[in-house]
Write a protein that holds these residues in place. Structure first.
Motif, PDB file in Angstrom:
ATOM      1  N   LEU A   1     -74.270-124.239 -63.663  1.00  0.00           N
ATOM      2  CA  LEU A   1     -73.256-123.200 -63.775  1.00  0.00           C
ATOM      3  C   LEU A   1     -72.554-123.089 -62.430  1.00  0.00           C
ATOM      4  N   ALA A   2     -71.249-123.309 -62.413  1.00  0.00           N
ATOM      5  CA  ALA A   2     -70.471-123.215 -61.178  1.00  0.00           C
ATOM      6  C   ALA A   2     -69.584-121.977 -61.226  1.00  0.00           C
ATOM      7  N   LEU A   3     -69.654-121.178 -60.181  1.00  0.00           N
ATOM      8  CA  LEU A   3     -68.773-120.028 -60.025  1.00  0.00           C
ATOM      9  C   LEU A   3     -67.615-120.421 -59.118  1.00  0.00           C
ATOM     10  N   ALA A   4     -66.411-120.415 -59.675  1.00  0.00           N
ATOM     11  CA  ALA A   4     -65.200-120.673 -58.885  1.00  0.00           C
ATOM     12  C   ALA A   4     -64.502-119.325 -58.695  1.00  0.00           C
ATOM     13  N   SER A   5     -64.743-118.691 -57.556  1.00  0.00           N
ATOM     14  CA  SER A   5     -64.071-117.409 -57.354  1.00  0.00           C
ATOM     15  C   SER A   5     -62.574-117.644 -57.168  1.00  0.00           C
ATOM     16  N   HIS A   6     -61.776-116.587 -57.441  1.00  0.00           N
ATOM     17  CA  HIS A   6     -60.334-116.765 -57.595  1.00  0.00           C
ATOM     18  C   HIS A   6     -59.590-115.738 -56.750  1.00  0.00           C
TER      19      HIS A   6
ATOM     20  N   GLN B   1     -53.636-119.716 -51.050  1.00  0.00           N
ATOM     21  CA  GLN B   1     -54.819-120.436 -51.548  1.00  0.00           C
ATOM     22  C   GLN B   1     -54.891-120.487 -53.077  1.00  0.00           C
ATOM     23  N   GLU B   2     -53.778-120.270 -53.745  1.00  0.00           N
ATOM     24  CA  GLU B   2     -53.831-120.268 -55.210  1.00  0.00           C
ATOM     25  C   GLU B   2     -54.027-121.670 -55.776  1.00  0.00           C
ATOM     26  N   THR B   3     -54.966-121.788 -56.659  1.00  0.00           N
ATOM     27  CA  THR B   3     -55.133-122.942 -57.548  1.00  0.00           C
ATOM     28  C   THR B   3     -55.433-122.374 -58.935  1.00  0.00           C
ATOM     29  N   HIS B   4     -55.666-123.208 -59.880  1.00  0.00           N
ATOM     30  CA  HIS B   4     -56.022-122.757 -61.229  1.00  0.00           C
ATOM     31  C   HIS B   4     -57.347-123.417 -61.612  1.00  0.00           C
ATOM     32  N   PRO B   5     -58.464-122.888 -61.119  1.00  0.00           N
ATOM     33  CA  PRO B   5     -59.760-123.538 -61.344  1.00  0.00           C
ATOM     34  C   PRO B   5     -60.136-123.661 -62.808  1.00  0.00           C
ATOM     35  N   ASP B   6     -59.694-122.728 -63.651  1.00  0.00           N
ATOM     36  CA  ASP B   6     -60.029-122.831 -65.068  1.00  0.00           C
ATOM     37  C   ASP B   6     -59.412-124.085 -65.687  1.00  0.00           C
ATOM     38  N   ARG B   7     -58.341-124.599 -65.091  1.00  0.00           N
ATOM     39  CA  ARG B   7     -57.742-125.849 -65.560  1.00  0.00           C
ATOM     40  C   ARG B   7     -58.327-127.060 -64.822  1.00  0.00           C
ATOM     41  N   LEU B   8     -58.537-126.894 -63.530  1.00  0.00           N
ATOM     42  CA  LEU B   8     -58.922-128.017 -62.678  1.00  0.00           C
ATOM     43  C   LEU B   8     -60.258-128.631 -63.069  1.00  0.00           C
ATOM     44  N   PHE B   9     -61.187-127.809 -63.551  1.00  0.00           N
ATOM     45  CA  PHE B   9     -62.531-128.294 -63.815  1.00  0.00           C
ATOM     46  C   PHE B   9     -62.762-128.675 -65.279  1.00  0.00           C
ATOM     47  N   GLN B  10     -61.724-128.702 -66.067  1.00  0.00           N
ATOM     48  CA  GLN B  10     -61.918-128.958 -67.493  1.00  0.00           C
ATOM     49  C   GLN B  10     -62.505-130.338 -67.766  1.00  0.00           C
ATOM     50  N   GLU B  11     -62.110-131.330 -66.991  1.00  0.00           N
ATOM     51  CA  GLU B  11     -62.564-132.689 -67.265  1.00  0.00           C
ATOM     52  C   GLU B  11     -64.011-132.919 -66.852  1.00  0.00           C
TER      53      GLU B  11
ATOM     54  N   LEU C   1     -61.543-118.445 -67.437  1.00  0.00           N
ATOM     55  CA  LEU C   1     -61.213-117.411 -66.466  1.00  0.00           C
ATOM     56  C   LEU C   1     -61.632-116.038 -66.984  1.00  0.00           C
ATOM     57  N   ILE C   2     -62.326-115.277 -66.162  1.00  0.00           N
ATOM     58  CA  ILE C   2     -62.639-113.887 -66.482  1.00  0.00           C
ATOM     59  C   ILE C   2     -61.460-113.027 -66.030  1.00  0.00           C
ATOM     60  N   SER C   3     -60.849-112.357 -66.965  1.00  0.00           N
ATOM     61  CA  SER C   3     -59.658-111.565 -66.637  1.00  0.00           C
ATOM     62  C   SER C   3     -59.892-110.063 -66.723  1.00  0.00           C
ATOM     63  N   SER C   4     -61.083-109.633 -67.164  1.00  0.00           N
ATOM     64  CA  SER C   4     -61.387-108.201 -67.196  1.00  0.00           C
ATOM     65  C   SER C   4     -62.892-107.996 -67.122  1.00  0.00           C
ATOM     66  N   PRO C   5     -63.356-106.867 -66.604  1.00  0.00           N
ATOM     67  CA  PRO C   5     -64.806-106.612 -66.529  1.00  0.00           C
ATOM     68  C   PRO C   5     -65.496-106.661 -67.883  1.00  0.00           C
TER      69      PRO C   5
ATOM     70  N   SER D   1     -70.840-125.980 -66.691  1.00  0.00           N
ATOM     71  CA  SER D   1     -69.922-124.920 -67.098  1.00  0.00           C
ATOM     72  C   SER D   1     -69.356-124.278 -65.844  1.00  0.00           C
ATOM     73  N   VAL D   2     -68.065-123.918 -65.906  1.00  0.00           N
ATOM     74  CA  VAL D   2     -67.399-123.302 -64.760  1.00  0.00           C
ATOM     75  C   VAL D   2     -66.830-121.952 -65.181  1.00  0.00           C
ATOM     76  N   VAL D   3     -67.136-120.936 -64.386  1.00  0.00           N
ATOM     77  CA  VAL D   3     -66.604-119.600 -64.606  1.00  0.00           C
ATOM     78  C   VAL D   3     -65.718-119.233 -63.420  1.00  0.00           C
ATOM     79  N   SER D   4     -64.466-118.937 -63.680  1.00  0.00           N
ATOM     80  CA  SER D   4     -63.530-118.516 -62.632  1.00  0.00           C
ATOM     81  C   SER D   4     -63.474-116.991 -62.619  1.00  0.00           C
ATOM     82  N   LEU D   5     -63.723-116.410 -61.450  1.00  0.00           N
ATOM     83  CA  LEU D   5     -63.820-114.956 -61.341  1.00  0.00           C
ATOM     84  C   LEU D   5     -63.008-114.450 -60.155  1.00  0.00           C
ATOM     85  N   PRO D   6     -61.895-113.750 -60.391  1.00  0.00           N
ATOM     86  CA  PRO D   6     -61.122-113.176 -59.279  1.00  0.00           C
ATOM     87  C   PRO D   6     -61.975-112.190 -58.480  1.00  0.00           C
ATOM     88  N   GLY D   7     -61.798-112.203 -57.179  1.00  0.00           N
ATOM     89  CA  GLY D   7     -62.601-111.346 -56.318  1.00  0.00           C
ATOM     90  C   GLY D   7     -62.434-109.871 -56.602  1.00  0.00           C
TER      91      GLY D   7
END
Length: 580
Positions: free
Chosen positions: A97-102, A114-124, A131-135, A156-162
């Protein structure tokens, strides 16, 4: 009692899923999660010097334990550094499980710093990347990510904005049951009966085994004995199938040895057991082939199949063995065992000539001595390149040792980071990183991680001052080597400057003592061994077909230096061959 924030809830769910370490580098958007780890006694933050190391370490931990492991990177450049290690974990079927903070959620899509789109970048390189967009979304999304990683054996990759990580968690969030282990998969009776019919009808059967035979050694041996089948293996199957194997005919592929190639081509029926062996040029196209694998997506993607069997290797064989007729004719098996022993006898001669006096030191000699002095339950992590060759040919599996590397992804610099993850699972177990000077220097900064955590990893550095495998590839293609030379420091001195044990070995007579001394040292150690850069030789004539790199013709390359104790194993197996 203070209300939980999303980061704390996130960490609690990881703990419930069995995660005990989170590898990464701290920073900005990741700070709420790191602070939540700090306040949770059930999980540790492992501070590495590069996020790529974090992903490799998590992948190695998952491969050693078979359980979910985790890593993390901060927004933008931080989580981007995870990608190579995640590719490796995913292709190695390691549940990670990888946490990609956003970046702040209000800034996503606006070209923020520093913007990227990790939810797209790690799909392959993942089964799941969202992307988690709400609590309110977080608990269910993280649970889904965990179950993808465990259930499908990969990343699995979870992108979580700080900013979302720092928000209060929802009231009374449901604690759903988590899937943390996999079931066994049994094929249907029709497939088992059809495979039994094919085996009974075939005069000569060969088994070719991969990492999917993990846990199935006893079943494979019983099956091979009943149908009098030679047993070959791919590199990833070596540690699971080669030991205590009276049917062993070696390994196929560019790094192969023995009679595995002949056994797979001269049979009537080839059965692929738990292998996604990628080099289809080494597989026959004129024999019947059946494949057994727990992953249906790999069935038939390397070769034409006469039968595809979806199932776990061990469960399939348990169902199959009672249904096949015992064969009495073992002429094919005996002929392959004899051919295997003869093949090993030939290549071992190159290794035995004045090897204990040769300077620079033969890398084959290093690997052979290492195999002798290392613990019976050691974990070997192996750099891609020539270290793969030496590990494949000289490290003797016994059912207790582990040999892991970037065998499917083929990345450089994996041995040291993998050793970190392997050692954290058990500080008392011997972990040996078989590193090349090119791979080690690429992520050398994380040698400091060994020192910081006093991890007793032993780095055995094969230092030939070159990218040896790349030189070989150039020579196969008829090109002069270019850009492959390394100007190296005294790595042992570097290790000592870092606060670790370090010793440099330039003469063969120093080798065994230096390795034993390093292994006795309680903390991290590095043995810098100056090895012969000319350990490889190629045929005097290079055919045009060899320019295809890893194609079949490249198997004609002679990797001088023999096969270590495998010759003894082959000779021992020949005792089972009836004499006229």
């Amino acid at each position: 009692m203070a209300k939980q924030n999303v980061a704390e809830q996130f960490v609690d769910i990881l703990v419930r899923a069995g995660v005990r370490r989170l590898y990464g580098v701290v920073g900005d958007s990741l700070n709420p999660v790191v602070d939540a780890v700090r306040r949770n006694a059930a999980i540790d933050w492992i501070h590495v010097r590069h996020e790529e190391t974090a992903a490799f370490a998590a992948g190695a931990e998952a491969q050693i334990t078979g359980k979910l492991a985790a890593c993390a990177g901060s927004c933008g450049p931080g989580n981007l550094h995870l990608i190579n290690g995640l590719y490796d974990a995913h292709r190695s079927m390691a549940p990670v499980l990888a946490l990609a903070s956003h970046i702040p959620s209000s800034e996503i899509g606006l070209g923020y710093f520093q913007e990227t789109h990790p939810d797209r970048l790690f799909q392959e390189c993942s089964h799941y990347s969202e992307l988690i967009s709400s609590p309110k979304q977080m608990p269910r999304l993280l649970q889904t990510a965990i179950q993808h990683a465990v259930g499908q054996q990969g990343v699995s990759v979870v992108s979580l904005p700080g900013d979302i990580a720092a928000e209060p968690a929802p009231e009374k969030a449901a604690q759903s049951a988590l899937v943390t282990s996999r079931p066994t998969v049994r094929p249907g009776d029709a497939e088992i009966d059809r495979l039994a019919e094919m085996i009974d009808a075939a005069g000569r059967v060969t088994l070719f085994c991969g990492s999917g035979t993990a846990g199935a050694h006893a079943e494979v041996m019983e099956f091979a004995g009943k149908i009098k089948s030679p047993v070959g293996h791919a590199l990833r199957g070596k540690e699971y199938i080669q030991y205590d194997n009276p049917f062993d005919v070696g390994m196929s592929g560019l790094l192969g040895y023995g009679a595995a190639y002949e056994a797979t081509h001269e049979c009537d029926l080839l059965i692929l057991l738990g292998t996604d062996f990628p080099y289809n040029a080494f597989l026959p196209d004129d024999v019947r082939i059946a494949q057994v694998d727990v992953r249906p997506e790999v069935l038939g993607r390397r070769s034409r199949l006469d039968l595809a069997v979806w199932g776990d290797v061990r469960e399939t064989l348990r169902c199959l063995i009672p249904r096949v007729k015992e064969k009495t004719d073992r002429r094919f098996l005996d002929r392959m065992l004899k051919k295997h022993a003869d093949a090993l006898e030939g290549v071992v001669k190159a290794y035995t000539r004045k090897v204990d006096k040769h300077v620079p030191i033969h890398p084959e000699y290093v690997a052979a001595v290492l195999d002798e002095v290392a613990d019976d339950d050691a974990v070997f992590t192996v750099d891609t390149g020539m270290c793969n060759v030496w590990a494949a040919r000289y490290i003797t599996p016994n059912g207790r040792r582990r040999i892991i590397g970037s065998f499917s992804h083929g990345s450089m610099a994996n041995a040291l980071p993998m050793a970190i993850g392997a050692q954290f699972t058990d500080r008392r177990r011997q972990v040996v990183a078989m590193s090349g000077d090119g791979g080690f220097s690429m992520l050398m900064g994380d040698f400091l991680t060994l020192v910081q955590y006093d991890l007793p990893v032993k780095v055995v550095l094969f230092n030939n001052s070159s990218l040896g495998m790349v030189e070989l590839e150039m020579l196969v293609a008829g090109l002069p080597s270019y850009g492959t030379a390394n100007t190296n420091p005294d790595f042992a001195a570097v290790a000592r400057a870092c606060g670790a044990h370090g010793v440099r070995v330039e003469k063969p007579k120093q080798l065994a003592g230096a390795l034993k001394e390093a292994f006795k040292h309680k903390g991290p150690a590095l043995v810098d061994i100056v090895t012969d850069p000319n350990a490889l030789s190629i045929p005097p004539k290079i055919s045009a077909e060899m320019v295809t790199g890893f194609a079949l013709s490249a198997s004609k390359i002679v990797l001088d230096g023999g096969v270590g104790r495998m010759l003894q194993m082959a000779r021992s197996n020949l005792r089972n061959v009836p004499r006229p």
